[in-house]
Design a protein around this motif. Sequence first.
Motif, short mmCIF file in Angstrom:
data_model
loop_
_atom_site.label_atom_id
_atom_site.label_comp_id
_atom_site.label_asym_id
_atom_site.label_seq_id
_atom_site.Cartn_x
_atom_site.Cartn_y
_atom_site.Cartn_z
N LEU A 194 8.75 5.04 41.59
CA LEU A 194 9.20 5.11 42.59
C LEU A 194 8.77 5.45 43.95
N SER A 195 8.56 4.20 44.66
CA SER A 195 8.11 4.03 46.21
C SER A 195 8.87 4.36 46.70
N ASP A 196 9.97 5.33 47.68
CA ASP A 196 10.93 5.88 48.46
C ASP A 196 10.16 7.56 48.19
N GLN A 197 9.36 7.87 47.90
CA GLN A 197 9.25 8.97 47.40
C GLN A 197 7.90 9.62 46.80
N ILE A 198 7.25 10.82 47.44
CA ILE A 198 5.66 11.20 48.01
C ILE A 198 5.41 12.85 47.29
N PHE A 199 4.63 12.36 45.90
CA PHE A 199 4.72 13.75 45.71
C PHE A 199 3.02 14.56 45.90
N PHE A 200 2.90 15.76 46.83
CA PHE A 200 2.11 16.30 47.59
C PHE A 200 1.56 17.41 46.16
N MET A 201 -0.03 17.21 46.33
CA MET A 201 -0.29 18.14 45.53
C MET A 201 0.15 19.65 46.05
N LEU A 202 0.22 20.77 45.41
CA LEU A 202 0.89 22.11 45.90
C LEU A 202 -0.41 22.68 46.77
N GLY A 203 -1.88 22.68 46.80
CA GLY A 203 -2.51 23.11 47.36
C GLY A 203 -2.83 21.89 48.55
N ALA A 204 -2.58 21.14 48.62
CA ALA A 204 -2.87 20.15 50.09
C ALA A 204 -1.53 21.48 51.24
N MET A 205 -0.50 21.85 50.62
CA MET A 205 0.59 22.36 51.85
C MET A 205 0.00 23.54 52.28
N ASP A 206 -0.13 23.35 53.84
CA ASP A 206 -0.36 24.42 54.21
C ASP A 206 0.53 26.18 54.05
N ALA A 207 1.38 26.02 53.41
CA ALA A 207 2.20 26.62 52.97
C ALA A 207 2.86 27.25 51.90
N PRO A 208 2.38 26.92 50.75
CA PRO A 208 2.29 26.66 49.33
C PRO A 208 3.44 27.74 48.69
N GLU A 209 3.20 29.09 49.09
CA GLU A 209 4.42 30.00 48.74
C GLU A 209 5.61 29.78 49.33
N ASN A 210 6.28 28.26 49.74
CA ASN A 210 6.55 27.93 49.87
C ASN A 210 7.80 27.13 49.24
N TYR A 211 7.19 26.16 48.21
CA TYR A 211 7.58 25.74 47.56
C TYR A 211 7.36 26.03 45.97
N PRO A 212 7.98 26.77 45.32
CA PRO A 212 7.41 27.26 44.44
C PRO A 212 8.26 26.46 42.93
N PRO A 213 7.88 26.09 42.39
CA PRO A 213 8.29 25.04 41.08
C PRO A 213 9.45 25.84 40.26
N ARG A 214 10.20 24.30 40.00
CA ARG A 214 11.47 25.22 39.70
C ARG A 214 11.55 24.38 38.16
N MET A 215 10.34 23.98 37.03
CA MET A 215 10.76 23.65 36.23
C MET A 215 9.19 23.15 36.12
N HIS A 216 8.32 22.87 34.67
CA HIS A 216 7.38 22.49 33.56
C HIS A 216 7.58 21.02 33.20
N GLY A 217 6.58 20.36 34.04
CA GLY A 217 6.68 19.19 32.76
C GLY A 217 5.63 18.37 32.16
N TYR A 218 5.73 17.69 30.97
CA TYR A 218 5.08 16.96 29.77
C TYR A 218 4.13 18.82 29.49
N VAL A 219 5.06 19.49 28.48
CA VAL A 219 4.71 21.01 27.89
C VAL A 219 4.24 20.58 26.54
N GLY A 220 4.43 19.19 25.98
CA GLY A 220 3.97 19.03 24.77
C GLY A 220 2.53 18.97 24.93
#
Length: 139
Positions: free
Chosen positions: A85-111
């Motif tokens: 997925l070389s055209d994408q970057i996934f930042f740790m939510l905690g690295a964002m200055d305003a993490p409250e602006n990016y509420p997760p929309r799903m859960h992955g690897y729930v197993g």
Amino acid sequence: MTQHTGGCRCGAIRFEASAEPFYASYCHCGDCRRASGAPVAAFVGFQAADVRFDGDTGSVYGKAPVKRSFCGTCGAPIAYLDERLSDQIFFMLGAMDAPENYPPRMHGYVGEELPFFHLDDGLPRMEANTVARPQGDRS
């Protein structure tokens, strides 16, 4: 135009994205737990072409196709990178200055979710990854 900004704890790494994120998710996989030191990790994804780093871009570790970046000075985790997925970057939510602006929309690897840590938030729950990889690739 909205600027989405973030960085590490010490300020050696700063970044900004000039377009809206396409993704926000929790990940319960063991690898993300170990990389983050937390019972669950959260990420916000942007198109790499929309992201600009100011100063250091961080150190990278991992084995292909997955790499993770962190600040070599303060050790803060910054991003998840996937060669598929070389055209994408996934930042740790905690690295964002305003993490409250990016509420997760799903859960992955729930197993792999820890039995004592369950967020009953009504979000979709995926057994594996939450971002499509090339056909036939499940990791």
